[in-house]
Write an enzyme that holds these catalytic residues in place. Structure first.
Site, PDB file in Angstrom:
ATOM      1  N   GLY A 107       3.102   2.537  10.439  1.00  0.00           N
ATOM      2  CA  GLY A 107       3.955   3.376  10.097  1.00  0.00           C
ATOM      3  C   GLY A 107       4.756   4.101  11.422  1.00  0.00           C
ATOM      4  O   GLY A 107       5.569   5.057  12.094  1.00  0.00           O
TER       5      GLY A 107
ATOM      6  N   GLU B   8      -6.472   4.493   8.255  1.00  0.00           N
ATOM      7  CA  GLU B   8      -6.339   6.233   8.488  1.00  0.00           C
ATOM      8  C   GLU B   8      -7.510   6.310   7.774  1.00  0.00           C
ATOM      9  O   GLU B   8      -7.563   7.891   7.367  1.00  0.00           O
ATOM     10  CB  GLU B   8      -5.125   6.740   7.060  1.00  0.00           C
ATOM     11  CG  GLU B   8      -3.785   5.897   8.159  1.00  0.00           C
ATOM     12  CD  GLU B   8      -2.453   5.183   7.616  1.00  0.00           C
ATOM     13  OE1 GLU B   8      -2.634   5.663   6.255  1.00  0.00           O
ATOM     14  OE2 GLU B   8      -1.616   5.179   7.469  1.00  0.00           O
TER      15      GLU B   8
ATOM     16  N   ASN C  51       0.542  -1.434   0.059  1.00  0.00           N
ATOM     17  CA  ASN C  51       0.310   0.010   0.158  1.00  0.00           C
ATOM     18  C   ASN C  51       0.908   1.289   0.491  1.00  0.00           C
ATOM     19  O   ASN C  51       1.431   1.485   0.922  1.00  0.00           O
ATOM     20  CB  ASN C  51      -1.472  -0.312   1.543  1.00  0.00           C
ATOM     21  CG  ASN C  51      -2.014   1.328   1.416  1.00  0.00           C
ATOM     22  OD1 ASN C  51      -1.271   1.608   0.430  1.00  0.00           O
ATOM     23  ND2 ASN C  51      -2.954   1.634   2.633  1.00  0.00           N
ATOM     24  N   TRP C  52       1.265   1.812  -0.979  1.00  0.00           N
ATOM     25  CA  TRP C  52       1.700   3.178  -1.133  1.00  0.00           C
ATOM     26  C   TRP C  52       1.109   4.765  -0.611  1.00  0.00           C
ATOM     27  O   TRP C  52       1.960   5.281  -0.205  1.00  0.00           O
ATOM     28  CB  TRP C  52       1.672   3.728  -2.891  1.00  0.00           C
ATOM     29  CG  TRP C  52       3.353   2.644  -3.735  1.00  0.00           C
ATOM     30  CD1 TRP C  52       3.135   0.788  -2.904  1.00  0.00           C
ATOM     31  CD2 TRP C  52       3.045   2.165  -5.267  1.00  0.00           C
ATOM     32  NE1 TRP C  52       3.756   0.621  -4.152  1.00  0.00           N
ATOM     33  CE2 TRP C  52       4.020   0.714  -5.048  1.00  0.00           C
ATOM     34  CE3 TRP C  52       2.778   3.028  -6.203  1.00  0.00           C
ATOM     35  CZ2 TRP C  52       4.007   0.571  -6.394  1.00  0.00           C
ATOM     36  CZ3 TRP C  52       3.522   2.542  -7.169  1.00  0.00           C
ATOM     37  CH2 TRP C  52       3.788   1.567  -7.913  1.00  0.00           C
ATOM     38  N   LYS C  53       0.093   4.311  -0.043  1.00  0.00           N
ATOM     39  CA  LYS C  53      -0.998   5.518   0.342  1.00  0.00           C
ATOM     40  C   LYS C  53      -0.499   6.532  -0.475  1.00  0.00           C
ATOM     41  O   LYS C  53      -0.555   6.613  -1.827  1.00  0.00           O
ATOM     42  CB  LYS C  53       0.006   5.967   1.940  1.00  0.00           C
ATOM     43  CG  LYS C  53      -0.190   4.080   2.152  1.00  0.00           C
ATOM     44  CD  LYS C  53       0.169   4.689   4.101  1.00  0.00           C
ATOM     45  CE  LYS C  53      -0.038   2.961   5.215  1.00  0.00           C
ATOM     46  NZ  LYS C  53       0.060   3.396   5.970  1.00  0.00           N
TER      47      LYS C  53
ATOM     48  N   HIS D  92      -9.619   1.308   5.465  1.00  0.00           N
ATOM     49  CA  HIS D  92      -8.348   1.264   5.716  1.00  0.00           C
ATOM     50  C   HIS D  92      -7.692   2.118   7.128  1.00  0.00           C
ATOM     51  O   HIS D  92      -9.228   3.134   7.707  1.00  0.00           O
ATOM     52  CB  HIS D  92      -7.007   2.090   5.210  1.00  0.00           C
ATOM     53  CG  HIS D  92      -5.489   1.726   5.923  1.00  0.00           C
ATOM     54  ND1 HIS D  92      -5.021   2.832   6.786  1.00  0.00           N
ATOM     55  CD2 HIS D  92      -4.867   1.274   5.289  1.00  0.00           C
ATOM     56  CE1 HIS D  92      -3.937   2.085   6.610  1.00  0.00           C
ATOM     57  NE2 HIS D  92      -3.503   1.353   6.379  1.00  0.00           N
TER      58      HIS D  92
ATOM     59  N   GLY E 252       3.224  -0.868   4.560  1.00  0.00           N
ATOM     60  CA  GLY E 252       3.103   0.230   3.956  1.00  0.00           C
ATOM     61  C   GLY E 252       4.553   0.971   3.996  1.00  0.00           C
ATOM     62  O   GLY E 252       4.988   0.095   2.692  1.00  0.00           O
ATOM     63  N   GLY E 253       5.301   1.602   4.897  1.00  0.00           N
ATOM     64  CA  GLY E 253       6.336   2.639   4.350  1.00  0.00           C
ATOM     65  C   GLY E 253       7.178   0.999   3.428  1.00  0.00           C
ATOM     66  O   GLY E 253       8.075   1.459   2.530  1.00  0.00           O
TER      67      GLY E 253
ATOM     68  N   SER F 165       4.338  -2.548   9.916  1.00  0.00           N
ATOM     69  CA  SER F 165       5.724  -1.918  10.448  1.00  0.00           C
ATOM     70  C   SER F 165       6.590  -3.130   9.760  1.00  0.00           C
ATOM     71  O   SER F 165       7.527  -3.954  10.716  1.00  0.00           O
ATOM     72  CB  SER F 165       6.135  -1.704  11.335  1.00  0.00           C
ATOM     73  OG  SER F 165       5.621  -0.252  11.835  1.00  0.00           O
TER      74      SER F 165
ATOM     75  N   GLU G  63      -3.951  -4.854  11.081  1.00  0.00           N
ATOM     76  CA  GLU G  63      -3.910  -3.486  11.031  1.00  0.00           C
ATOM     77  C   GLU G  63      -3.942  -2.954  12.802  1.00  0.00           C
ATOM     78  O   GLU G  63      -4.754  -2.455  12.495  1.00  0.00           O
ATOM     79  CB  GLU G  63      -3.688  -3.364  10.115  1.00  0.00           C
ATOM     80  CG  GLU G  63      -3.464  -3.380   9.003  1.00  0.00           C
ATOM     81  CD  GLU G  63      -3.102  -1.969   8.013  1.00  0.00           C
ATOM     82  OE1 GLU G  63      -1.812  -2.476   7.466  1.00  0.00           O
ATOM     83  OE2 GLU G  63      -3.673  -1.458   7.801  1.00  0.00           O
TER      84      GLU G  63
END
Ligand SMILES: O=C[C@H](O)COP(=O)(O)O
Length: 250
Positions: free
Chosen positions: A172, A96, A9-11, A94, A233-234, A212, A166
């Site tokens: 993150g 966010e 997930n590149w956000k 998600h 993510g990251g 993470s 999650e």
């Protein structure tokens, strides 16, 4: 046997040119993996990434969508639009989106139903905040979110879904749930699905862990019996890291 699914997930990262060069490299690096690999670019990069992925087994996902097919909903994207581009998956609920954009279990449920109507596979995100974990409310929170997101679905529909557990405090932050904690919650989510939709849906549904995930912790997490992949993510933003997670997931 559930196939492992690793989704990046590149956000809100990567321009079109960055996204295309990323997947051109990735598809060569992971060409022969047994893992199902998914990338979730921002909306602007979906069509060019779909084009760049032609002939590859890497699947495409959107990060969100509206539940209506079309209408006066400024700034929104519909399931029809995602389907036409070639998306296979769509990330829904998600944390966010829940935290910053007012997503609720009810809107997630509308989106899940709309996605299924259009042949898109939802990746439904659930997870507790740090305060909820400290109040020993993790199970209650993930059960409520899971039941809410999947309300009115058939066992067959649930069997084909992906759920991503999650924990919000692990997203993150560099803090990962321990292998045992993640396994315990994923197993609990599977039990909730068994209660609501029956054993065979519970055994078929794939449940990822996210928060993470890195090449260094992927092996321990992904070897847990109820963890069927990761929502990354990251560490999905660099080919080398993402490839490392994919390789360490088998
Ligand atoms: O969708 C992905 C998750 O929010 C995890 O993000 P992270 O790997 O940067 O913690």
């Amino acid at each position: 046997m559930r196939q492992m699914i690793i989704a990046g997930n590149w956000k809100m990262h990567k321009t079109v040119s960055e996204a295309v060069s990323f997947v051109q490299e990735l598809k060569q690096q992971v060409a022969n993996t047994r893992v199902e690999v998914v990338v979730c670019p921002p909306f602007t990069a979906l069509a060019p990434v779909a084009e760049a992925l032609k002939g590859s087994s890497i699947a495409l996902a959107a990060q969100n969508m509206h539940w209506e097919n079309q209408g006066a909903f400024t700034g929104e994207i519909s399931p029809l639009m995602l389907k036409e581009i070639g998306c296979k998956y769509v990330v829904l609920g998600h944390s966010e989106r829940r935290q910053y954009f007012g997503e609720t279990d009810e809107t997630v449920n509308k989106k899940v139903k709309a996605a299924l109507e259009h042949g898109l596979v939802p990746i439904v995100c659930v997870g507790e905040t740090l305060a909820q974990r400290e109040a020993n409310a993790t199970e209650q929170v993930v059960a409520t979110q899971t039941r809410g997101a999947l309300a009115d679905l058939s066992p067959e529909q649930v069997a084909g879904l992906v759920i991503a557990y999650e924990p919000v405090w692990a997203i993150g932050t560099g803090k990962t749930a321990s292998d045992q904690d993640a396994q315990q919650v994923n197993r609990y989510i599977r039990q909730v699905i068994a209660q609501e939709f029956g054993q065979s849906a519970a055994e078929a549904v794939r449940i990822q862990y996210g928060g993470s995930v890195k090449p260094g912790n992927a092996r321990g997490l992904m070897s847990q019996p109820d963890i069927d992949g990761a929502l990354v993510g990251g560490a999905s933003l660099k080919v080398e890291d993402f490839k490392g997670i994919i390789e360490n997931s088998l």
